[in-house]
Design an enzyme around this catalytic site. Structure first.
Site, PDB file in Angstrom:
ATOM      1  CE  LYS A  23      -1.840   2.340  -1.508  1.00  0.00           C
ATOM      2  NZ  LYS A  23      -2.794   3.336  -2.721  1.00  0.00           N
ATOM      3  NE  ARG A  36      -2.702  12.710   0.341  1.00  0.00           N
ATOM      4  CZ  ARG A  36      -2.075  12.184  -0.645  1.00  0.00           C
ATOM      5  NH1 ARG A  36      -2.464  12.758  -1.846  1.00  0.00           N
ATOM      6  NH2 ARG A  36      -1.509  11.372  -0.705  1.00  0.00           N
ATOM      7  CD  GLU A  47      -5.958  10.824   0.168  1.00  0.00           C
ATOM      8  OE1 GLU A  47      -5.322  10.131   0.980  1.00  0.00           O
ATOM      9  OE2 GLU A  47      -5.678  11.087  -1.079  1.00  0.00           O
ATOM     10  CB  VAL A  52       4.660   5.970  -7.148  1.00  0.00           C
ATOM     11  CG1 VAL A  52       3.275   6.671  -7.602  1.00  0.00           C
ATOM     12  CG2 VAL A  52       5.734   6.433  -8.033  1.00  0.00           C
ATOM     13  CG  ASP A  98       0.222  -6.180 -11.500  1.00  0.00           C
ATOM     14  OD1 ASP A  98      -0.446  -6.861 -10.515  1.00  0.00           O
ATOM     15  OD2 ASP A  98       0.051  -4.846 -11.423  1.00  0.00           O
ATOM     16  CE  LYS A 143      -5.396  15.009  -6.611  1.00  0.00           C
ATOM     17  NZ  LYS A 143      -4.288  14.254  -7.212  1.00  0.00           N
ATOM     18  N   GLY A 200       2.566   4.029  -1.907  1.00  0.00           N
ATOM     19  CA  GLY A 200       2.117   4.149  -0.849  1.00  0.00           C
ATOM     20  C   GLY A 200       1.987   5.642  -0.592  1.00  0.00           C
ATOM     21  CG  ASP A 201      -1.535   7.006  -1.843  1.00  0.00           C
ATOM     22  OD1 ASP A 201      -2.009   6.025  -1.158  1.00  0.00           O
ATOM     23  OD2 ASP A 201      -2.132   6.903  -3.192  1.00  0.00           O
ATOM     24  CB  THR A 248       1.628  -1.867  -5.192  1.00  0.00           C
ATOM     25  OG1 THR A 248       1.970  -1.430  -4.215  1.00  0.00           O
ATOM     26  CG2 THR A 248       2.935  -2.722  -6.031  1.00  0.00           C
TER      27      THR A 248
END
Length: 364
Positions: free
Chosen positions: A243, A55, A66, A236, A171, A79, A238-239, A213
């Site tokens: 990060k 992306r 993005e 999930v 959390d 997207k 970290g993207d 997170t």
């Protein structure tokens, strides 16, 4: 819809957030997620049919914006999505998204869709698709670290589709955890819920650890000491570059699975690692070209960053479901031209292109 020629339409199907939520109510969350897992498996199984690219991301001081494109011989999809961790402090969601599905033969759009709710659904479904191959079959306890907007979808997907019976929640924002507990009490009262006071407390005794997170930082949500033999880590949150959530020391001791390696090496947990660090793309497991989990004591990591093919699958699946349930709206997005070379004619007050629905009704 208003037709001209060659299957071109002036109106495009629009799937709003309200319509997507209505589909969940009519179909049920677990059956809808199950159908979405199937759609993902179908498309990942024909991985080679797709033109794939990492992306395009625009990073700012406060977040990232993005564009995520993918195409096969029949359709092009994209997207737009953002990630702004400080947004909730302003009363704005941290993640917002929309997208479109186009015909490859003409380039004409057929669907414009909200993807904020849909992204949460497809991310949960993708997590389940991976965990079916990577977690131990007898996994019954999941730690869920990060209890924000994605957490209910992850929790209920694993409860409904993988048989999770106990959740261990943590959390740093206790209000987020309290919110998640209320939703779980309403939608999965049979599940044992433990509110934990640290990530280490949550991970203790878990078969699966899901981290979701939001902070845009190289965080260490899970240290190596928290990871036990046989755990499946569903990473999930970290993207994007800079990060991450996992202690880099975990990765060399684990079997690591990714969606699309060229993107994951930039954005995922494996951005910590050397360019030749060994990973397995998930499609290879679905194809039988590579094994998933091989031993009960194996540590597996799904380094999930989100990939455009998942949004393609979600849009085609929800589009068909929305057509079946009649919840789509017509959106006047394109001009209706008597002469396809006369775009200037749209400027004339009496042009049918100014109100194609009204013109169609008048001549019906």
């Amino acid at each position: 819809m208003t037709s001209t020629s060659n299957n071109y339409t002036a109106t495009v199907d629009f799937l709003s957030t309200d319509a997507a939520a209505e589909l969940v109510h009519r179909v049920g969350l677990t059956p809808l997620l199950a159908g979405l897992v199937t759609a993902l498996e179908e498309d990942f199984a024909r991985w080679q049919d797709f033109d794939k690219t990492a992306r395009l991301a625009q990073h700012t001081r406060d977040g990232v914006m993005e564009l995520m494109p993918v195409a096969d011989a029949d359709h092009f999809a994209f997207k737009y999505v953002n990630g702004h961790p400080k947004n909730p402090q302003r009363g704005i969601p941290s993640i917002m998204a929309f997208g479109a599905l186009m015909r490859a033969d003409t380039g004409a759009p057929v669907l414009l869709s909200e993807l904020t709710l849909t992204t949460a659904l497809r991310t949960a479904a993708t997590s389940v698709m991976a965990a079916k191959r990577l977690a131990r079959a007898n996994s019954r306890t999941m730690a869920l670290i990060g209890n924000g907007s994605q957490s209910e979808f992850q929790a209920l997907a694993f409860i409904g589709l993988l048989g999770i019976e106990a959740l261990r929640l943590f959390d740093i924002d206790r209000a987020a955890t309290d919110k998640l507990v209320r939703h779980l009490q309403a939608h999965a009262p049979q599940v044992q819920v433990t509110v934990c006071d640290s990530a280490a407390h949550a991970a203790d005794g878990a078969d699966i650890v899901t981290t979701v997170t939001a902070d845009k930082t190289n965080a260490t949500i899970l240290t190596r000491a928290m990871v036990q033999p046989g755990m499946h880590l569903n990473a999930v949150g970290g993207d994007c570059p800079g990060k991450t959530e996992l202690d880099a020391a975990i990765l060399p001791e684990a079997s690591v699975f990714v969606e699309f390696a060229p993107q994951s090496r930039i954005e995922g947990e494996i951005q910590h690692m050397a360019p030749d660090f060994a990973v397995t793309e998930l499609w290879q497991v679905l194809h039988g070209k590579a094994p998933g989990r091989q031993r009960d004591d194996e540590i597996t990591v799904f380094d999930s960053v989100g990939f455009a093919l998942e949004d393609y699958s979600a849009m085609r699946y929800l589009h068909a479901l929305a057509q079946k349930h009649g919840v789509l709206q017509p959106l006047l997005l394109l001009p209706q031209l008597a002469n396809p070379k006369d775009l200037f004619g749209v400027l004339h007050a009496d042009s049918p292109a100014r109100n194609p629905l009204k013109t169609t009704a008048a001549t019906a």
